[in-house]
Structure formats: structure tokens, C-alpha cells
Design an enzyme around this catalytic site. Structure first.
Site, short mmCIF file in Angstrom:
data_model
loop_
_atom_site.label_atom_id
_atom_site.label_comp_id
_atom_site.label_asym_id
_atom_site.label_seq_id
_atom_site.Cartn_x
_atom_site.Cartn_y
_atom_site.Cartn_z
N TRP A 199 0.95 -1.19 0.09
CA TRP A 199 -0.16 -0.10 -0.05
C TRP A 199 0.99 1.16 -0.07
O TRP A 199 0.57 2.32 -0.68
CB TRP A 199 -1.06 -0.02 1.16
CG TRP A 199 -2.12 -0.92 0.67
CD1 TRP A 199 -2.36 -2.13 1.48
CD2 TRP A 199 -3.00 -1.06 -0.31
NE1 TRP A 199 -3.39 -2.68 0.93
CE2 TRP A 199 -3.90 -1.94 -0.16
CE3 TRP A 199 -3.19 0.17 -1.14
CZ2 TRP A 199 -4.82 -2.07 -1.21
CZ3 TRP A 199 -4.34 -0.07 -2.25
CH2 TRP A 199 -5.19 -1.47 -2.06
N LYS A 222 -12.62 -1.16 6.71
CA LYS A 222 -11.97 -2.26 7.72
C LYS A 222 -12.42 -2.26 9.16
O LYS A 222 -13.12 -3.11 9.73
CB LYS A 222 -10.46 -2.13 7.47
CG LYS A 222 -10.16 -2.64 5.97
CD LYS A 222 -8.81 -1.73 5.48
CE LYS A 222 -8.75 -1.56 4.08
NZ LYS A 222 -8.79 -2.80 3.32
N ASP A 248 -1.30 6.56 6.40
CA ASP A 248 -2.28 5.68 6.10
C ASP A 248 -2.48 4.98 7.08
O ASP A 248 -1.80 3.85 7.42
CB ASP A 248 -1.97 5.07 4.77
CG ASP A 248 -2.74 3.99 4.35
OD1 ASP A 248 -4.12 4.03 4.89
OD2 ASP A 248 -2.86 3.63 3.29
N1 PMP Z 1 -4.40 1.69 2.13
C1 PMP Z 1 -4.58 0.60 2.94
C2 PMP Z 1 -3.46 0.48 3.74
C3 PMP Z 1 -5.40 -0.40 2.47
O1 PMP Z 1 -5.29 -1.57 3.17
C4 PMP Z 1 -6.27 -0.22 1.33
C5 PMP Z 1 -7.26 -1.15 0.86
N2 PMP Z 1 -7.20 -2.33 1.16
C6 PMP Z 1 -6.08 1.07 0.71
C7 PMP Z 1 -5.08 1.96 1.13
C8 PMP Z 1 -6.99 1.36 -0.53
O2 PMP Z 1 -8.15 1.74 0.01
P1 PMP Z 1 -9.58 2.05 -1.06
O3 PMP Z 1 -9.56 0.83 -1.78
O4 PMP Z 1 -10.40 2.32 -0.08
O5 PMP Z 1 -9.07 3.25 -1.75
#
Ligand code: PMP
Length: 356
Positions: free
Chosen positions: A101, A195, A171
Site C-alpha cells: 500500500w 476495515k 495511512d
Molecule cells: N491503504 C491501505 C492500508 C489499505 O488497506 C487499502 C485497501 N485495502 C487502501 C489503502 C486502498 O483503499 P481504497 O480501496 O479504499 O481506496
């Protein structure tokens, strides 16, 4: 209904009392005669929901008064682009890469200016966090970005590095509200809701007020943090139902004793699974113990030819969505706040049986 435990990484399990309350209030919210889905976002009913949701969120994380809370859409991935648009202002930004991520955050930010990777754990297979002392930070950077819990790789850290006044942008999508944090150490905290907070469609951004004055004129209004802060996140129609469910989750968390109490339960849940993984030769978790996530626990079978059989049998036992992320394979158990300890006990018991 048969008892199941849902280990999805997100959208993920929600507390049952929250779903029951949403069910009870579905057709008629508090005598209004309307479902929350049917309410004007500017009406007095929804305004009261939004205000209570923000107040409870602030109480849970002890968010200081000089921080704004924004209720946005587009998820964490939209914020990957909006962070440089709102903050970069012609400077360099430092990024630390500890998993899939934060790596994605770098890729998404690059289009908007000078992005410098200050540390990168990819060579380790994303099994650790580079020592803070090894981070090559830019002295006058606009901000330092990192991801405190890598959902796919299962790497978590909460120690806050010394950045000498450079704002930290974190994040926290997959572990926000799982433990107390000192918000005042961060410039921006953001996370998708799906989550540990509520349904998909809502992204929460906590931003220090003094960082609201430097957005690029190219920033779209719906993602312009100052515009949204000045308009109670209502420059557009916010994701009202997701906000309502998030509010119910916050009430549930407060009733559990807040994030301090959740942390104790989360430690107990994670220890249960890691202790078992460490004493068996049949499965393993590859993450350096100091950085193992309490929320997302990837594990592998030593004999990967048994993967399909494992998943099939787990499903039959009501243990759902244990398949690891498609990019890394193996298994992953996501055990967010709403996963009761009984779910982890059932998982470990099943894993022991399968091993035998
Ligand atoms: N950052 C993290 C740590 C994530 O776990 C996720 C989704 N699994 C995201 C970003 C992306 O999030 P989204 O799909 O809501 O844009």
C-alpha cells in the site's frame, strides 16, 4: 443462521449489535418515518447524525481541537493523489515503503511533483520496517508519508519517527481505532472506512489546521481539504449511510471501553494466532516479530499444495475469506475490532485439526 467468522481484509466484519441496530432503524430512524438513506444530508436529522459521529470519533482518538475531521469519498486511493495536491506546494515529499500500500502511494503521488523514497523494505520481501535511523529524510520536505499497517503484507508499526518538524502523513486504513494513538504527532491521518470503521464509500481524513493553506489550485473541490473543512464535508453529498454506520460503530466502541480496551482484546487475539504459528512447523508467518500486525495476519502452509484443501475445509467450518491477497498468495486472517476472540479461537482450533 449458521455461526460463521469472516476474516476478510475489507470490506470486513462489522459488530453484530451495529448491524442489528441498523436493521431495527432501517425503515424508521428515531421516529422520523424515514430511513437514513432517504434523508437530506442537510436536514436536521442527518446533521445530528454527522455531528454525533464526529464527536464520538474525536472522543475515541482524543483528536485535538486544532485538527479537522473530514468525511470524504474516493477511499484511501483517492487520497494518495489528494495528499500531494493538498500539501506538496512545489516542495519534495518523502515516502517510506513498507509494503504494497505504501508502494502504491508512491506510484499515485509521482504525477504531482517531486516524490523521494526515503526508505524501502521491498528487498526484505516486506517483512520488516527499516530502522528509523536509516530513513533518508529531506530536511525541508513538505511531508513524510508512510503506512502504519500494511494490510496485504501484515506489517505494523506505531512508533513515531522524529521528522524535525516535517509533518507526518499516515495511512492508517487498516488499524485506525485498534489502539490509542497520539494524534498530535501527525500532520494528517487518513483511512478508508471499510476495515475497522464501517462500510466502503467513506474515507476519513484528520488534518492539522495549519496544513490547510497550501493546496494546489488544481485540487478538485470535493478533495480540497480546506474547502471541505469550511463546509462540514458537504461541498458535495457525503456518503450518508456509510457515515451513519460508522457512527454506530463508534458508539459500540465507546461502549466497549474505547480504543484502550480494544487494544487489550486485539493483543490477546493476535497473540493467540501468532503463538500457534510460532510453535508449529506446518504453518508460518514471515514477518519480523516486532512489526507483526495485530489486524492482518498473513500465514502460509509449508506445503502449498494443500492450500486449496485448507481453504475448502475452512469454509466448511464457517471460517470465511482466509485466502491471502492475490499478489502474495498464501492465507491471511484479518482480525479487526469486530472479530470476537471466539473467531480466532475457532480458527486456531481448525488449523490444529487440519495440521493433524
Ligand atoms: N491503504 C491501505 C492500508 C489499505 O488497506 C487499502 C485497501 N485495502 C487502501 C489503502 C486502498 O483503499 P481504497 O480501496 O479504499 O481506496
Amino acid at each position: 443462521m449458521k455461526q460463521i467468522f469472516n476474516f476478510s481484509a475489507g470490506p470486513a466484519v462489522l459488530p453484530k449489535p451495529v448491524l442489528e441496530r441498523a436493521q431495527a432503524e432501517m425503515l424508521d430512524w428515531h421516529g422520523s418515518g424515514m430511513s437514513v438513506m432517504e434523508m437530506s444530508h442537510r436536514g436536521k436529522e442527518f446533521t445530528s447524525i454527522l455531528e454525533k459521529t464526529e464527536a464520538d470519533f474525536r472522543q475515541l482518538l482524543r483528536i485535538p481541537a486544532n485538527y479537522k475531521v473530514l468525511f470524504l469519498q474516493g477511499g484511501a486511493i483517492a487520497e494518495n493523489a489528494m495528499i500531494p495536491l493538498n500539501l506538496l506546494n512545489g516542495k519534495t515529499a518523502d515516502y517510506v515503503v513498507t509494503g504494497a500500500w505504501s508502494k502504491r502511494s508512491v506510484e499515485d503521488a509521482r504525477a504531482y511533483g517531486n516524490i523521494h523514497v526515503a526508505a524501502d523494505a521491498e528487498q526484505t520481501g516486506f517483512t520488516t520496517v527499516p530502522d528509523f535511523a536509516s530513513w533518508q529524510l529531506t530536511p525541508d520536505a513538505a511531508y513524510v508519508h508512510y503506512c502504519t499497517n500494511e494490510t496485504i503484507n501484515g506489517v505494523e508499526f506505531l512508533q513515531v519517527p522524529e521528522t524535525h518538524g516535517v509533518p507526518i502523513v499516515a495511512d492508517m486504513s487498516s488499524h485506525i481505532l485498534s489502539r490509542p494513538i497520539d494524534v498530535s504527532k501527525y500532520g494528517v491521518i487518513y483511512g478508508g472506512a471499510q476495515k475497522n470503521i464501517g462500510p466502503a464509500g467513506l474515507c476519513l481524513v484528520i488534518v492539522r489546521e495549519d496544513l490547510l493553506a497550501q493546496a494546489s489550485p488544481l485540487t478538485p473541490a470535493v478533495f480540497h481539504w480546506k474547502t471541505q473543512a469550511d463546509n462540514q464535508s458537504m461541498i458535495n453529498t457525503p456518503p450518508t449511510y456509510s457515515i451513519y454506520i460508522a457512527g454506530l460503530v463508534f458508539e459500540w466502541l465507546l461502549a466497549q471501553g474505547g480504543v484502550e480496551a480494544m487494544e487489550q482484546i486485539n493483543i490477546a487475539k493476535a497473540n493467540l494466532l501468532y503463538d500457534y504459528l510460532d510453535q508449529t512447523d506446518f504453518y508460518y508467518n514471515p514477518i519480523q516479530p516486532a512489526y507483526r500486525s495485530r489486524m492482518n495476519i498473513p500465514f502460509r502452509l509449508r506445503d502449498e499444495t494443500l492450500n486449496d484443501a485448507f481453504l475448502k475445509a475452512a469454509d466448511l467450518h464457517g471460517l470465511l475469506q482466509l485466502k491471502g491477497h492475490r499478489t502474495v498468495g498464501g492465507m491471511r486472517a484479518s482480525i479487526y475490532n469486530a472479530m470476537p476472540i471466539e473467531g480466532v479461537q475457532a480458527l486456531v482450533a481448525f488449523m490444529q485439526t487440519f495440521e493433524k
